[in-house]
Design an enzyme around this catalytic site. Structure first.
Site: not given
Ligand code: ACO
Length: 448
Positions: A326, A383
């Protein structure tokens, strides 16, 4: 006292003069500027840069707005580090346990919990507006079979502005604007259920105003002229909780979109329609649909959960575990905690044995222990569990994000109303241009 910031690019250091202050000092190109510090009611702090460009010629660069406070707001407080979420000061745990969705909608829109009289007024006004104009049914005939219901819902909501032209001016007296808000709350479940019925070739079910808000929606989704759908109280309770948990989440992508569109003085219907479009994406509201699609993909591939966890960790693989992580909650999502319990209740009560849901359980277990996910604080978000509940109660996967939109509606309305009442200026960010420098046009014949 003064809190001093030195821009790292120019001086190489960033330091603070404790204790707290009401201004921040910024040193740029050897010149010192004083900027106001704004402190929120929960001690959240921001440097007010409203005048930054005027006084320094600089703008700030903050891709994804990760550090940008776009507004001051009284509606929702959340602290992602400690997993706190409040609506108008009330903790989500209490609200989800004791309130109904319409009570919460009233709280968000009007600012206070309703008295009995106020709730009756709100509820009966919404009941009186659940029917949609019959002409709107003709729109459904034009959509192709299999049209995604989020696309349909977004256009239907935008179309409502054409049926209620008096709503086009957002600065009309509050009574008129209030009617638009009530119409939206009343008609969006009807439109959502109709979109579903049309997509499966079933006759549209009209609303039944003797039902509660959630019962009525389930009735319009699942009943038929030949079949009375009996609402299971466990399902009704889970739906009520899900709508409440999604009702607002401060300045996220879709809410910021609603405020941004509304800031041009566009009407409420079109602002909400834009919010629905923003919510649709798989990185936002579309994640609940993406969760089930991912689980189905894992199942079709043989159900090897470890293999897919490894794929999610592989930086050369674009696959991510949907429903994990998140943007703001970096320890746990308080909504996920509440809904996990409702999820267990629904699965137990309905006695569901579904291999896709078994994969979900395994994935949850593996990822919660895996170092990669623990280190990055990637926990199942709301979610992840909402997708599982929707599947269990028979909501088709493509309708999941529509369910999220139904829950988020009062939050979007409240945020739009606040933006109008605060007289916020039109949203218009700046950029840092990184394209070509000025050059002369080359005629086609000379371009090689
Ligand atoms: N699976 C695997 N790795 C992940 C995931 C995931 N779901 N989410 C984040 N990471 C990793 C990234 O690759 C990154 O790794 P690194 O530091 O080695 O490069 C690190 O965790 C940080 O990730 P970011 O993308 O920088 O985090 P951000 O805060 O920008 O993104 C987000 C948050 C978009 C929700 C992300 O976690 C994601 O894509 N999750 C899956 C989609 C999802 O479930 N979205 C719903 C959000 S809740 C809502 O909208 C109600």
């Amino acid at each position: 006292m003064t809190r001093t910031y030195i821009a790292p690019n120019f001086q190489g250091t960033l330091f603070r003069n404790p204790p707290m202050s009401e201004t921040a000092k910024l040193i740029l190109d050897g010149k010192e500027y004083e900027l106001p510090v704004v402190v929120g009611s929960e001690n959240e702090k921001a440097i007010d840069i409203t005048k930054l460009r005027d006084i320094t010629g600089y703008v700030t660069l903050d891709s994804g707005y990760k550090n940008t406070g776009a507004t001051k707001s009284n509606i929702t407080f959340l602290d992602g580090e400690t997993g706190i979420l409040w609506y108008r000061g009330y903790p989500i745990e209490q609200i989800a346990e004791y309130a109904t969705f319409l009570e919460v909608a009233y709280l968000l829109i009007y600012g206070e919990l309703p008295t009995e009289k106020e709730l009756n007024y709100f509820t009966s006004s919404i009941r009186n507006h659940t029917l949609v104009h019959e002409d709107m049914k003709r729109f459904y005939e034009a959509y192709p079979t299999g049209a995604h219901p989020m696309g349909v819902l977004s256009s239907m909501i935008a179309s409502m502005s054409t049926f209620y032209p008096e709503s086009l001016n957002p600065n009309r007296p509050f009574k008129d604007i209030e009617l638009t808000m009530h119409r939206l709350m009343a008609k969006m479940p009807t439109l959502a259920a109709q979109a579903h019925k049309v997509s499966i070739g079933h006759p549209i079910m009209y609303p039944k105003n003797s039902y509660s808000y959630t019962e009525n929606f389930l009735h319009m989704m699942f009943a038929l002229p030949t079949f009375d759908y009996e609402v299971d109280p466990v399902v009704d309770d889970a739906l009520n909780k899900l709508l409440i948990l999604h009702a607002d989440h401060e300045q996220n992508c879709s809410t910021s979109t609603v405020r941004m569109v509304g800031s041009s003085q566009s009407n409420l219907y079109s602002s909400i329609s834009a919010g629905i479009a923003a919510l649709w994406g798989p990185l936002h509201g579309g994640a609940n649909q993406a969760v089930i699609e991912m689980l189905e993909r894992i199942k079709a591939d043989g159900g090897d959960v470890a293999k897919w966890v490894a794929k999610a960790k592989d930086k050369n693989d674009s696959f991510r575990l949907m429903g994990f992580g998140h943007r703001v909650y970096k320890n746990f999502d308080p909504r996920a905690k509440i809904i996990k319990k409702a999820c267990d209740d629904v699965l137990n009560k309905l006695g569901i044995h579904d291999p896709v849901l078994d994969i979900a359980k395994q994935l949850e277990e593996v990822a919660l222990k895996d170092e990669y996910f623990v280190e990055r604080k990637l926990y199942p978000n709301v979610d992840f569990y909402s997708g599982i509940i929707y599947r269990a109660i028979g909501i088709p996967t493509e309708m999941f994000t529509v369910m999220f939109a139904l829950g988020r509606l009062p939050g979007w309305i409240a945020q739009w109303k606040e933006m109008i009442e605060q007289g916020e200026p039109i949203g218009r960010p700046r950029q840092i241009y990184t394209g070509a420098n000025l050059r002369d046009y080359v005629p086609l014949a000379k371009r090689g």
